[in-house]
Design an enzyme around this catalytic site. Structure first.
Site, mmCIF file in Angstrom:
data_model
loop_
_atom_site.group_PDB
_atom_site.id
_atom_site.type_symbol
_atom_site.label_atom_id
_atom_site.label_comp_id
_atom_site.label_asym_id
_atom_site.label_seq_id
_atom_site.Cartn_x
_atom_site.Cartn_y
_atom_site.Cartn_z
ATOM 1 N N GLY A 1 -9.984 -8.026 5.654
ATOM 2 C CA GLY A 1 -10.274 -6.621 5.137
ATOM 3 C C GLY A 1 -8.899 -5.893 5.661
ATOM 4 O O GLY A 1 -7.758 -6.271 5.754
ATOM 5 N N GLY A 2 -8.918 -4.477 5.431
ATOM 6 C CA GLY A 2 -7.811 -3.587 5.891
ATOM 7 C C GLY A 2 -7.141 -4.290 7.149
ATOM 8 O O GLY A 2 -5.814 -4.040 7.211
ATOM 9 N N ALA A 3 -7.974 -4.005 8.252
ATOM 10 C CA ALA A 3 -7.279 -4.353 9.529
ATOM 11 C C ALA A 3 -6.594 -5.755 9.517
ATOM 12 O O ALA A 3 -5.592 -5.843 10.136
ATOM 13 C CB ALA A 3 -8.673 -4.178 10.597
ATOM 14 N N GLY B 1 -10.720 -3.617 21.160
ATOM 15 C CA GLY B 1 -9.944 -2.771 20.255
ATOM 16 C C GLY B 1 -9.244 -1.383 20.983
ATOM 17 O O GLY B 1 -8.639 -0.838 20.097
ATOM 18 N N ASP C 1 -1.126 1.164 12.202
ATOM 19 C CA ASP C 1 -2.110 0.093 12.688
ATOM 20 C C ASP C 1 -1.448 -1.087 13.033
ATOM 21 O O ASP C 1 -1.809 -1.781 13.941
ATOM 22 C CB ASP C 1 -3.125 -0.129 11.290
ATOM 23 C CG ASP C 1 -4.243 0.762 11.313
ATOM 24 O OD1 ASP C 1 -4.451 1.300 12.194
ATOM 25 O OD2 ASP C 1 -4.501 0.965 10.031
ATOM 26 N N ASN D 1 -12.686 -15.725 6.374
ATOM 27 C CA ASN D 1 -13.646 -14.685 5.980
ATOM 28 C C ASN D 1 -14.600 -15.255 5.193
ATOM 29 O O ASN D 1 -14.683 -16.211 4.741
ATOM 30 C CB ASN D 1 -12.641 -14.079 4.972
ATOM 31 C CG ASN D 1 -12.913 -12.431 4.754
ATOM 32 O OD1 ASN D 1 -13.397 -11.893 5.712
ATOM 33 N ND2 ASN D 1 -13.007 -12.220 3.664
ATOM 34 N N TYR E 1 -13.982 -1.472 19.323
ATOM 35 C CA TYR E 1 -13.837 -0.692 20.499
ATOM 36 C C TYR E 1 -15.217 -0.063 21.004
ATOM 37 O O TYR E 1 -15.467 0.312 22.243
ATOM 38 C CB TYR E 1 -12.892 0.169 20.574
ATOM 39 C CG TYR E 1 -12.621 1.286 19.680
ATOM 40 C CD1 TYR E 1 -13.614 2.501 19.490
ATOM 41 C CD2 TYR E 1 -12.052 0.729 18.594
ATOM 42 C CE1 TYR E 1 -13.502 3.275 18.343
ATOM 43 C CE2 TYR E 1 -11.990 1.948 17.419
ATOM 44 C CZ TYR E 1 -12.676 2.970 17.450
ATOM 45 O OH TYR E 1 -12.395 3.682 16.333
ATOM 46 N N GLU F 1 8.683 0.335 6.087
ATOM 47 C CA GLU F 1 8.744 -1.088 5.815
ATOM 48 C C GLU F 1 7.315 -1.812 5.916
ATOM 49 O O GLU F 1 7.082 -2.573 5.295
ATOM 50 C CB GLU F 1 9.693 -1.758 6.663
ATOM 51 C CG GLU F 1 10.849 -2.280 5.920
ATOM 52 C CD GLU F 1 11.938 -2.755 7.242
ATOM 53 O OE1 GLU F 1 11.694 -3.375 8.143
ATOM 54 O OE2 GLU F 1 13.088 -2.180 7.269
ATOM 55 N N LYS G 1 -6.559 3.663 1.959
ATOM 56 C CA LYS G 1 -5.387 3.277 2.853
ATOM 57 C C LYS G 1 -4.627 2.583 1.778
ATOM 58 O O LYS G 1 -3.287 2.540 1.812
ATOM 59 C CB LYS G 1 -5.622 2.203 3.982
ATOM 60 C CG LYS G 1 -6.207 3.092 5.249
ATOM 61 C CD LYS G 1 -6.360 1.853 6.216
ATOM 62 C CE LYS G 1 -6.953 2.568 7.594
ATOM 63 N NZ LYS G 1 -6.816 1.670 8.737
HETATM 64 P P1 NAP Z 1 -12.966 -3.566 5.835
HETATM 65 O O1 NAP Z 1 -11.585 -3.306 5.119
HETATM 66 O O2 NAP Z 1 -14.120 -3.133 5.173
HETATM 67 O O3 NAP Z 1 -13.038 -5.152 6.189
HETATM 68 C C1 NAP Z 1 -14.132 -5.540 6.673
HETATM 69 C C2 NAP Z 1 -14.184 -7.066 6.835
HETATM 70 O O4 NAP Z 1 -15.385 -7.334 7.448
HETATM 71 C C3 NAP Z 1 -14.002 -7.803 5.753
HETATM 72 O O5 NAP Z 1 -13.308 -9.002 6.109
HETATM 73 C C4 NAP Z 1 -15.609 -8.306 5.543
HETATM 74 O O6 NAP Z 1 -15.553 -9.673 4.835
HETATM 75 C C5 NAP Z 1 -16.004 -8.562 6.984
HETATM 76 N N1 NAP Z 1 -17.168 -8.271 6.897
HETATM 77 C C6 NAP Z 1 -18.122 -7.146 6.923
HETATM 78 N N2 NAP Z 1 -19.591 -7.444 6.923
HETATM 79 C C7 NAP Z 1 -19.592 -8.797 7.203
HETATM 80 C C8 NAP Z 1 -20.697 -9.651 7.382
HETATM 81 N N3 NAP Z 1 -21.961 -9.152 7.529
HETATM 82 N N4 NAP Z 1 -20.482 -10.850 7.712
HETATM 83 C C9 NAP Z 1 -18.989 -11.406 7.767
HETATM 84 N N5 NAP Z 1 -18.024 -10.559 7.372
HETATM 85 C C10 NAP Z 1 -18.355 -9.335 7.291
HETATM 86 O O7 NAP Z 1 -12.988 -2.950 7.271
HETATM 87 P P2 NAP Z 1 -11.489 -2.773 8.120
HETATM 88 O O8 NAP Z 1 -10.713 -1.105 7.928
HETATM 89 O O9 NAP Z 1 -10.715 -4.209 7.921
HETATM 90 O O10 NAP Z 1 -12.245 -2.588 9.766
HETATM 91 C C11 NAP Z 1 -12.703 -3.752 10.132
HETATM 92 C C12 NAP Z 1 -13.098 -3.408 11.676
HETATM 93 O O11 NAP Z 1 -11.977 -3.479 12.446
HETATM 94 C C13 NAP Z 1 -13.959 -2.211 12.138
HETATM 95 O O12 NAP Z 1 -14.784 -2.699 12.964
HETATM 96 C C14 NAP Z 1 -13.100 -1.205 12.564
HETATM 97 O O13 NAP Z 1 -13.619 -0.319 13.263
HETATM 98 C C15 NAP Z 1 -12.010 -2.104 13.423
HETATM 99 N N6 NAP Z 1 -10.688 -1.533 13.304
HETATM 100 C C16 NAP Z 1 -10.196 -1.424 14.665
HETATM 101 C C17 NAP Z 1 -8.896 -0.645 14.965
HETATM 102 C C18 NAP Z 1 -8.595 -0.239 16.253
HETATM 103 O O14 NAP Z 1 -7.577 0.391 16.129
HETATM 104 N N7 NAP Z 1 -9.071 -0.942 17.123
HETATM 105 C C19 NAP Z 1 -8.270 -0.206 13.837
HETATM 106 C C20 NAP Z 1 -8.700 -0.663 12.529
HETATM 107 C C21 NAP Z 1 -9.981 -1.364 12.337
HETATM 108 P P3 NAP Z 1 -15.778 -9.759 3.229
HETATM 109 O O15 NAP Z 1 -14.311 -9.721 2.636
HETATM 110 O O16 NAP Z 1 -16.434 -10.931 3.082
HETATM 111 O O17 NAP Z 1 -16.455 -8.566 2.951
#
Ligand code: NAP
Length: 506
Positions: free
Chosen positions: A362-364, A472, A334, A383, A451, A310, A298
């Site tokens: 993270g990304g979301a 979600g 997103d 975080n 979700y 934008e 991404k």
């Molecule tokens: P990502 O970029 O990999 O970010 C992961 C996040 O989770 C980081 O803040 C990470 O913290 C934290 N994390 C991971 N393992 C952890 C742990 N054991 N203890 C505490 N924090 C932890 O992933 P992402 O793309 O943001 O996605 C995150 C979630 O959002 C996923 O479950 C995804 O399915 C969901 N999501 C949902 C939608 C939707 O449409 N509903 C859209 C996008 C994402 P650190 O920085 O410390 O590693």
């Protein structure tokens, strides 16, 4: 149009017939894998074409070619002869095809097959990779012009997949079956017609005790109902999703269901990609109209975009690309999807006066933070890796912290809305709860972007305390709707999308 063939790997003819009946409505052809049959059953293979009632391929694959036949070559030739002998005038009672390997050399058997109208598939399998000169391999495989060349290779990378599509283009005039096995090869099985393949092979994956005939084969039902296999033709618009490892995406189910519902001549295909630049060249090679972009590309896709929306600029990430006159146009749905879902949940038009905590950085969380700022909310970002929270917070003048005592105290002051954006609590981590040290007062509105499961441990604790909660799924639907609208240059609304969601695939 490419045919759909079901490879039958049962140990008896009756078991194969049973599997064939269950899939009859999806398939055009069956492949009897004699090498999977019990030895006694092999004596009766001649009966199978009549039992099947559809064209059948006779295949007796040696173990050295990825099959299960371990008898000597003489006994294999005898079996082939038994399958092709006593040819009937009614061709439907004979095997329609016989699959013989490139090094098979029994002219009398080939002659017999030709005399009785059984077509020869001349096959070669490479389980190690993709041949250096794949074009030459395809061109030189057939011994006579009436044979079908079958080349099955094992792409180890997206670059290898690209080479398969390039080779298909260069061998357009050759009657062939060209496919990539394994997880990188999935698209070549779905886009068989685009590759100019005579057929694609499938396996009844959900049948007990049946082995896939080859790695990466899809189920016939999945090919037809999910990937619209029998609708794909030369004019079908190709869309895709790239990411890695790309194992648990519901996007193909969503987009293909909408293409069916809205009667669009389009297909959405997964392209697990180990290299973004190879994927982009592949996308150009097959004239892909647009694609979803997911973890881990991404952010890294930004330099490849000719235009950034934008939102892509403000979030710093792109999840949708569309082909434009100057190159790839990048969008981020997103953020839009999240904003729609959040405002619906909160019941307001903006977040003025709201103090929000974002769990994760993270990304979301980047999309969430950008939208909260745009909607005029004030936020705290907590975080595990605190410097990431600090970095993200700095972009919007938000506060930041970790999951320590101080963080929890700050959370007490930013608790109108809590938005959970980490992957903690997502299947299979059902006991995960990133806020387990925080006791909900019951007044917080809590949204978890996860979700699956529909109610995470965090949401369930919040609900018990009396909080309003949301998962979600609304965000997922809304962001996918925006993506679909970009792909199709349309303006489908959420009600239509939700009504036709393929829930069974989720
Ligand atoms: P990502 O970029 O990999 O970010 C992961 C996040 O989770 C980081 O803040 C990470 O913290 C934290 N994390 C991971 N393992 C952890 C742990 N054991 N203890 C505490 N924090 C932890 O992933 P992402 O793309 O943001 O996605 C995150 C979630 O959002 C996923 O479950 C995804 O399915 C969901 N999501 C949902 C939608 C939707 O449409 N509903 C859209 C996008 C994402 P650190 O920085 O410390 O590693």
């Amino acid at each position: 149009m490419a045919k759909l063939c079901l490879s039958l790997t049962g140990n008896t003819l009756d078991r194969n017939l049973e599997v064939l009946e269950k899939n009859r409505k999806y398939i055009d052809t069956a492949e009897l894998r004699v090498d999977f049959l019990d030895p006694d059953e092999r004596l009766h293979i001649r009966r199978f074409p009549e039992m099947a009632g559809i064209p059948v391929i006779l295949t007796i694959r040696r173990d050295s070619d990825g099959g299960k036949y371990v008898g000597g070559e003489a006994s294999r030739i005898t079996l082939f002869s038994m399958g092709l002998a006593f040819a009937e005038a009614d061709k439907r009672k004979n095997f329609a095809y016989v699959d013989i390997e490139s090094d098979f050399n029994v002219p009398s058997l080939e002659e017999a097959a030709r005399t009785f109208g059984t077509k020869i598939i001349r096959s070669v399998h490479n389980f190690q990779g993709v041949d250096v000169d794949l074009v030459k391999r395809i061109r030189e495989l057939r011994r006579t012009g009436d044979e079908i060349a079958k080349v099955a290779v094992m792409p180890q990378s997206t670059e290898d997949v690209l080479r398969i599509y390039q080779a298909a283009k260069e061998t357009k005039s050759i009657k062939k079956i060209l496919l990539g096995m394994g997880r990188f090869g999935t698209s070549t099985r779905i886009l068989a017609d685009y590759l100019g393949s005579h057929l694609t092979y499938s396996s009844a994956a959900d049948e007990d005790n049946l082995t896939l005939a080859a790695p990466g084969q899809l189920d016939p039902k999945e090919l037809v109902e999910l990937y619209r296999f029998n609708k794909i033709n030369k004019d079908t618009k190709i869309f895709g999703i790239t990411g890695f490892p790309l194992t648990a995406t519901s996007s193909p189910a969503f987009h293909n269901a909408l293409f069916t519902q809205e009667q669009k001549d389009a297909v959405y295909v997964p392209f697990p990609s180990d290299s973004l630049s190879s994927f982009l060249r592949l996308a150009e090679e097959i004239n892909m109209e647009g694609a979803s972009v997911t973890v881990p590309y991404k952010e890294s896709i930004l330099p490849d975009l000719a235009h950034r929306s934008e939102r892509v600029e403000s979030i710093g990430a792109c999840n949708t690309i569309m082909k434009g006159a100057q190159g790839w146009m990048g969008y981020n749905t997103d953020g839009l999807g999240f904003a729609d879902a959040l405002l619906k949940f909160v019941g307001t038009k903006n977040l003025r006066g709201k103090r929000v905590t974002i769990i994760g950085a993270g990304g979301a969380a980047r999309a969430v933070a950008a939208e909260i700022s745009r909607l005029k909310g004030k936020a705290l970002i907590l975080n595990r890796t605190v410097f990431k929270a600090k970095e993200l917070a700095a972009r919007y003048n938000f506060l930041w912290g970790g999951f320590d005592h101080q963080g929890m105290e700050m959370l007490g002051h930013f608790s109108h809305i809590i938005i959970q954006t980490t992957s903690v609590g997502m299947e299979p981590d059902l006991n995960g709860d990133p806020l387990d040290q925080y006791a909900f007062s019951g007044k917080e509105m809590v949204m978890d972007l996860i979700y699956k499961p529909a109610e995470t441990r965090l949401l369930s604790r919040a609900k018990k305390a009396g909080c309003q909660i949301a998962n979600g799924s609304d965000m997922l639907i809304a962001q996918a709707k925006y993506q679909y609208n970009l792909f199709m240059r349309t303006t489908l609304d959420s009600e239509v999308v939700t009504k036709h969601m393929p829930w069974k695939f989720w």
